[in-house]
Write a protein that holds these residues in place. Structure first.
Motif, short mmCIF file in Angstrom:
data_model
loop_
_atom_site.label_atom_id
_atom_site.label_comp_id
_atom_site.label_asym_id
_atom_site.label_seq_id
_atom_site.Cartn_x
_atom_site.Cartn_y
_atom_site.Cartn_z
N ALA A 109 -7.83 1.20 7.66
CA ALA A 109 -9.20 0.71 7.83
C ALA A 109 -9.43 -0.50 6.94
N GLU A 110 -9.00 -0.36 5.71
CA GLU A 110 -9.19 -1.46 4.78
C GLU A 110 -8.46 -2.72 5.24
N ASN A 163 -7.29 5.54 5.65
CA ASN A 163 -8.15 4.69 4.83
C ASN A 163 -7.54 3.31 4.60
N ILE A 164 -6.26 3.31 4.33
CA ILE A 164 -5.59 2.04 4.09
C ILE A 164 -5.65 1.16 5.33
N ARG A 220 1.50 7.58 0.00
CA ARG A 220 1.80 8.86 -0.66
C ARG A 220 1.96 10.00 0.34
N LYS A 251 -4.95 9.20 3.51
CA LYS A 251 -4.89 7.92 2.78
C LYS A 251 -4.40 6.81 3.70
N CYS A 255 0.84 -1.20 0.00
CA CYS A 255 0.00 0.00 0.00
C CYS A 255 0.87 1.24 0.00
N ASN A 256 0.50 2.19 -0.82
CA ASN A 256 1.25 3.42 -0.96
C ASN A 256 0.48 4.56 -0.26
#
Lengths: 335, 335
Positions: A109-110, A106-107, A98, A103, A95-96
């Motif tokens: 959470a995913e 969100n990552i 950035r 972000k 996962c990036n």
DNA sequence: CTGAAAGCGCTAACAC
DNA sequence: GTGTTAGCGCTTTCAG
């Protein structure tokens, strides 16, 4: 796609027995085991890892968060982590972030929803990222930076700066400068280490070209700034330490465009010792972060926390100066 | 961790209704919806993607296979793919085949068992990898190479070789050489395109330094070979095309160690236009593969096959020559 | 040593 | 509009 039930039916046993055989449970009669294995082969059975995850409560997946992928420093760490994870039977979701807190949140959470077993991350910010990582219900290991409350695998940037200062003094440089950010978390540390070591040896840091880190591959800005700077007051140093390898490359390009050559007119050293340091000409003297070791260790530490519920701990690895051409007098062979 | 059942209980509805609300099914009374959403927030509900995958028959994960991770050419593609996949709601499992058919086979088996929705890969070998990919029950897209029977996103290496030959002739070079493997699948193509274009213009390829591709970061061998070669017969060319950017870097280093400088004494061009081409000094003229576009397109094509059952198709993208300093006369500014 | 039963958390087809 | 009934494919008690 044959399922366990299919095997069970053919072999005339129950699903449970099939499961036992496949997980090498001892309490299965050799004969039954053989029968089951026969049908496993015959039907070309393959386990459904999703079902296994749902029932078994582990996914054998780790999440890996990095601020960017295509900068050699990070891609080398990614390679090391993927390699070690695969070796240990884990898949890696890359996962990036950035460098965006949003972000990153969100990552995380995913990944939480995907029920990954653990996470290895270069956090966007050791302070501001904290809450997002604390919401995780799985172990996490931070790399290349420290973040309180988590296991971390990193080098001392302060010591790294010192080591490089020592090298500069050993070579005999007296007029020394620094190129890069001076206030970012890790940059500030290496800057301080560098400066303080020089000061302790009564050498003043003559020159600081304060430019942002070449994040997100937008490196050319660095070159531009260095050029502007050096075009003005002219060369005031014999040697510069750059914040990272890319910055060093950009500095070399900048000085080159102004007509100076490295290392004849001016010495440059990098930081990280990524692929770039090895491939450019002149080859770059750089402070080596043990990238492969950072990756390997991070996986190892994570798995310890997963399996043995080990306590979070700090792991400060050794860095060292790799001397190459960019800080030594280069004598070309005669044609 | 609150589950749907918990929400259902609190809201006084059934699990199904909760599911409907969360997937925005229209047939739910506004009032019930509101009640449900209230508890979703209150209990901080997060879906379990594993359960969702098991029931829903899709994981929203794609598998990505590359021969190595830390070579800029690949890491830039990886970054582009991860980026596009994330944008489309997919997670990416990154896998390093290390150019081993055996490992590739194992990885594909694992991804199959994980029920990934699709695969993007740089196959180890367009021929020998075929069976392993055909066993897949999910769509796959090949990148940077062609592989019959699958969707592929790549550039024509033959045309790339031609384009670079054209550039060399435009600059006015007459004595031209090539550095790299001449028989590997893609290398052979660019070599042929390069050579044929020159031949068509009555220019002979004077010199071929046949060395292996610098795979697995073991690049220094290339440098060694070039040095040995050039030390012998001496310089017989004005310009060389290298098989890839790393080979170009190594060649520059080799010539440099022999006392030649680039581009004054000799011009060098690379292939790929990875980060290296932009960061080294002199900046490298290179044939640009549109890495970002390859990544984006690959994801797009894969999703089309996933969702709309589109037929496999070949996508040949455009490459172009990026002219930088390494093939032009470089005039330093006066000091 | 083996099987029956229950459940992981969610979705989908079909009623009411 | 909403609930009931069945799974998805596997693991894990608990009996026997």
């Amino acid at each position: 796609m044959a399922s366990m039930q299919d095997i069970a039916d053919r072999a005339g046993v129950s699903r449970v027995t099939v499961s036992r055989v496949l997980s090498n449970h001892p309490s299965v009669k050799a004969e039954t085991r053989k029968k089951v294995l026969y049908w496993v082969k015959a039907l070309d059975y393959e386990p459904n890892l999703i079902a296994q995850s749902l029932a078994g409560n582990r996914t054998n997946i780790i999440g890996l968060l990095v601020p960017e992928i295509a900068y050699p420093f990070f891609s080398e760490i990614i390679e090391a982590i993927e390699n070690q994870a695969f070796y240990e039977g884990y898949s890696t979701i890359i996962c990036n972030t950035r460098r965006s807190l949003e972000k990153e949140k969100n990552i995380l959470a995913e990944l939480r929803q995907r029920k990954v077993d653990g996470i290895i991350a270069v956090p966007v910010s050791p302070e501001k990222s904290l809450p997002a990582f604390q919401r995780l219900q799985v172990p996490a290991v931070m790399i290349t930076k420290r973040m309180e409350g988590f296991s971390c695998v990193y080098i001392s940037h302060y010591a790294g700066g010192q080591q490089m200062a020592k090298h500069f003094l050993n070579v005999g440089f007296q007029k020394i400068g620094y190129i890069g950010p001076t206030r970012d978390t890790t940059s500030a540390l290496k800057y301080a280490g560098f400066q303080n070591f020089l000061a302790a040896n009564r050498v003043e840091l003559v020159d600081v070209i304060d430019c942002p880190a070449p994040e997100n591959m937008n490196a050319s800005l660095v070159c531009k700034l260095v050029k502007e700077y050096a075009a003005g007051p002219g060369l005031r140093c014999e040697a510069y330490l750059a914040n990272d390898d890319i910055t060093a490359c950009e500095a070399i390009a900048a000085f080159r465009e102004l007509g100076y050559s490295v290392p004849q007119d001016i010495a440059i050293a990098g930081f990280d010792n990524s692929l770039l340091a090895k491939e450019i000409s002149p080859k770059l003297t750089a402070l080596a972060q043990p990238l492969e070791e950072i990756g390997r260790k991070a996986v190892e530490v994570l798995l310890n926390q997963l399996n043995d519920h080990a306590e979070p701990q700090m792991y400060e690895l050794e860095s060292r100066v790799i001397v190459r051409e960019s800080t030594i007098q280069f004598v070309p062979a005669s044609k």
